[in-house]
Design a protein around this motif. Structure first.
Motif, PDB file in Angstrom:
ATOM      1  N   VAL A  46       1.248  -1.223   0.076  1.00 31.82           N
ATOM      2  CA  VAL A  46       0.168  -0.404   0.060  1.00 31.82           C
ATOM      3  C   VAL A  46       1.164   1.381  -0.536  1.00 31.82           C
ATOM      4  CG1 VAL A  46      -1.881   1.102   0.778  1.00 31.82           C
ATOM      5  CG2 VAL A  46      -2.165  -1.345   1.275  1.00 31.82           C
ATOM      6  N   PRO A  47       0.737   2.075  -1.092  1.00 31.76           N
ATOM      7  CA  PRO A  47       1.583   4.103  -1.654  1.00 31.76           C
ATOM      8  C   PRO A  47       1.646   4.354   0.492  1.00 31.76           C
ATOM      9  CG  PRO A  47       0.730   3.269  -3.287  1.00 31.76           C
ATOM     10  CD  PRO A  47      -0.035   2.019  -2.080  1.00 31.76           C
ATOM     11  N   ALA A  48       3.005   4.638   0.957  1.00 31.47           N
ATOM     12  CA  ALA A  48       2.244   5.865   1.599  1.00 31.47           C
ATOM     13  C   ALA A  48       1.369   6.698   1.664  1.00 31.47           C
ATOM     14  CB  ALA A  48       4.474   5.484   2.191  1.00 31.47           C
ATOM     15  N   ALA A  49       1.647   7.448   0.666  1.00 28.94           N
ATOM     16  CA  ALA A  49       0.129   8.414   0.856  1.00 28.94           C
ATOM     17  C   ALA A  49      -1.522   8.273   1.476  1.00 28.94           C
ATOM     18  CB  ALA A  49       0.803   8.802  -0.561  1.00 28.94           C
ATOM     19  N   ALA A  50      -1.072   6.839   1.018  1.00 28.05           N
ATOM     20  CA  ALA A  50      -2.957   6.301   0.330  1.00 28.05           C
ATOM     21  C   ALA A  50      -2.732   5.978   2.386  1.00 28.05           C
ATOM     22  CB  ALA A  50      -2.745   5.303  -0.039  1.00 28.05           C
ATOM     23  N   LEU A  51      -1.631   5.041   3.285  1.00 27.24           N
ATOM     24  CA  LEU A  51      -1.764   5.304   4.399  1.00 27.24           C
ATOM     25  C   LEU A  51      -1.212   6.557   5.142  1.00 27.24           C
ATOM     26  CD1 LEU A  51       1.173   2.274   4.596  1.00 27.24           C
ATOM     27  CD2 LEU A  51      -1.830   2.387   4.265  1.00 27.24           C
ATOM     28  N   SER A  52      -0.984   7.461   4.843  1.00 29.30           N
ATOM     29  CA  SER A  52      -0.737   9.298   5.447  1.00 29.30           C
ATOM     30  C   SER A  52      -2.377   9.563   6.039  1.00 29.30           C
ATOM     31  CB  SER A  52       0.177  10.336   4.677  1.00 29.30           C
ATOM     32  OG  SER A  52      -0.354  10.483   3.919  1.00 29.30           O
ATOM     33  N   SER A  53      -3.337   9.081   4.985  1.00 35.97           N
ATOM     34  CA  SER A  53      -4.820  10.035   4.811  1.00 35.97           C
ATOM     35  C   SER A  53      -4.998   9.285   5.163  1.00 35.97           C
ATOM     36  CB  SER A  53      -4.950  10.701   3.703  1.00 35.97           C
ATOM     37  OG  SER A  53      -4.330   9.913   2.497  1.00 35.97           O
ATOM     38  N   ASN A  54      -4.546   7.989   5.169  1.00 29.39           N
ATOM     39  CA  ASN A  54      -6.064   6.846   5.614  1.00 29.39           C
ATOM     40  C   ASN A  54      -5.723   6.134   6.961  1.00 29.39           C
ATOM     41  OD1 ASN A  54      -8.008   7.240   3.742  1.00 29.39           O
ATOM     42  ND2 ASN A  54      -6.176   7.266   2.502  1.00 29.39           N
ATOM     43  N   SER A  55      -5.366   6.604   8.233  1.00 26.83           N
ATOM     44  CA  SER A  55      -5.157   5.594   9.406  1.00 26.83           C
ATOM     45  C   SER A  55      -6.085   5.024   9.195  1.00 26.83           C
ATOM     46  CB  SER A  55      -4.679   6.531  10.473  1.00 26.83           C
ATOM     47  OG  SER A  55      -5.744   7.441  10.865  1.00 26.83           O
ATOM     48  N   HIS A  56      -7.132   4.729   9.286  1.00 32.32           N
ATOM     49  CA  HIS A  56      -8.069   3.600   9.765  1.00 32.32           C
ATOM     50  C   HIS A  56      -7.321   1.731   9.123  1.00 32.32           C
ATOM     51  CE1 HIS A  56     -10.262   5.175   5.976  1.00 32.32           C
ATOM     52  NE2 HIS A  56     -10.200   3.969   6.273  1.00 32.32           N
ATOM     53  N   ILE A  57      -6.408   2.542   7.826  1.00 38.18           N
ATOM     54  CA  ILE A  57      -5.930   1.186   6.944  1.00 38.18           C
ATOM     55  C   ILE A  57      -4.928   0.055   7.979  1.00 38.18           C
ATOM     56  CG2 ILE A  57      -4.703   0.620   5.242  1.00 38.18           C
ATOM     57  CD1 ILE A  57      -6.183   2.640   3.388  1.00 38.18           C
ATOM     58  N   SER A  58      -3.651   1.350   8.946  1.00 34.78           N
ATOM     59  CA  SER A  58      -3.064   0.963   9.239  1.00 34.78           C
ATOM     60  C   SER A  58      -3.201  -0.280  10.556  1.00 34.78           C
ATOM     61  CB  SER A  58      -1.718   2.034   9.294  1.00 34.78           C
ATOM     62  OG  SER A  58      -1.024   2.911   8.814  1.00 34.78           O
ATOM     63  N   LEU A  59      -4.403   1.019  10.756  1.00 32.05           N
ATOM     64  CA  LEU A  59      -4.972   0.694  12.510  1.00 32.05           C
ATOM     65  C   LEU A  59      -5.940  -0.862  11.773  1.00 32.05           C
ATOM     66  CD1 LEU A  59      -5.466   0.908  14.932  1.00 32.05           C
ATOM     67  CD2 LEU A  59      -7.800   2.028  14.563  1.00 32.05           C
ATOM     68  N   ALA A  60      -6.823  -1.277  11.014  1.00 29.74           N
ATOM     69  CA  ALA A  60      -6.995  -2.408  10.598  1.00 29.74           C
ATOM     70  C   ALA A  60      -5.871  -3.566   9.941  1.00 29.74           C
ATOM     71  CB  ALA A  60      -7.954  -2.462   9.067  1.00 29.74           C
ATOM     72  N   ALA A  61      -5.211  -3.183  10.222  1.00 28.19           N
ATOM     73  CA  ALA A  61      -3.762  -4.052   9.233  1.00 28.19           C
ATOM     74  C   ALA A  61      -3.097  -4.644  10.907  1.00 28.19           C
ATOM     75  CB  ALA A  61      -3.052  -3.844   8.729  1.00 28.19           C
ATOM     76  N   LEU A  62      -2.387  -3.776  11.638  1.00 27.48           N
ATOM     77  CA  LEU A  62      -2.408  -3.915  12.715  1.00 27.48           C
ATOM     78  C   LEU A  62      -3.368  -5.028  13.266  1.00 27.48           C
ATOM     79  CD1 LEU A  62      -0.195  -0.637  13.103  1.00 27.48           C
ATOM     80  CD2 LEU A  62       0.832  -2.929  12.403  1.00 27.48           C
ATOM     81  N   SER A  63      -3.939  -4.573  13.510  1.00 21.61           N
ATOM     82  CA  SER A  63      -5.576  -5.636  14.305  1.00 21.61           C
ATOM     83  C   SER A  63      -5.756  -6.565  14.148  1.00 21.61           C
ATOM     84  CB  SER A  63      -6.559  -4.656  14.330  1.00 21.61           C
ATOM     85  OG  SER A  63      -6.493  -3.539  15.336  1.00 21.61           O
TER      86      SER A  63
END
Length: 188
Positions: A46-63
């Motif tokens: 997942v490109p960093a730009a997509a993650l920086s504006s959508n923190s819920h993606i990182s949270l879902a992945a880590l969960s």
């Protein structure tokens, strides 16, 4: 390869890797979230730009998989994301970078070491010399005493807490504490 959103979502739900999708679709928050919700390690492409504006993606992945923390770009790592990763997987401590904790305050570090005492080895030296932080770490994992400052490795209360938490007395971490404690019946 899928070229539109609907096809990309169907492909991800059917197990197609994000790597196999065009960049524009990997960057789509909906597609990325669908992928990491199935497999946290899908965070990698997942490109960093997509993650920086959508923190819920990182949270879902880590969960889903705490080890996905290793794929998260450093500037995006927060204490909350580290906690999520550690709660999901005790092994996620191996993915935490010292730089992620540089600005962490005492209250954040206390929460982290209460979740995984080994975090003590990654925090600033001043926090390794903070009695409350060290006690919280060794109560969670007695072996974390090895990361305490020399002053606190010689502190009887810290050593007793570490020995009690470890269950094996000072045998495991004896090389990190003054030898006098090794003969102490309360420690062993």
């Amino acid at each position: 390869l899928p070229t539109d959103l609907k096809m990309a979502l169907a492909a991800v739900h059917n197990g197609i890797s994000l790597r196999d999708l065009p960049y524009v679709l990997r960057s789509n928050p909906e597609v990325a979230l669908a992928a990491v919700s199935q497999n946290g390690l899908a965070l990698n492409p997942v490109p960093a730009a997509a993650l920086s504006s959508n923190s819920h993606i990182s949270l879902a992945a880590l969960s889903k998989n705490g080890l996905a923390l290793k794929h998260l770009p450093e500037p995006l790592v927060t204490t909350q994301l580290i906690l999520t990763a550690l709660r999901q997987s005790h092994q996620a401590v191996e993915c935490v970078r010292r730089a992620s904790l540089e600005g962490a305050g005492v209250s954040d570090v206390l929460e982290l070491v209460r979740t995984n005492g080994q975090i003590l080895g990654l925090v600033r030296e001043e926090l390794q010399d903070d009695r409350d932080v060290v006690l919280a770490a060794v109560l969670q994992d007695g072996a974390a005493v090895r990361f305490a400052s020399p002053r606190l490795q010689a502190d009887r209360t810290v050593v007793l807490a570490a020995a009690a938490a470890d269950g094996n007395g000072a045998q495991f971490f004896g090389s990190f504490i003054p030898t006098g404690f090794l003969r102490d019946p309360d420690v062993n």
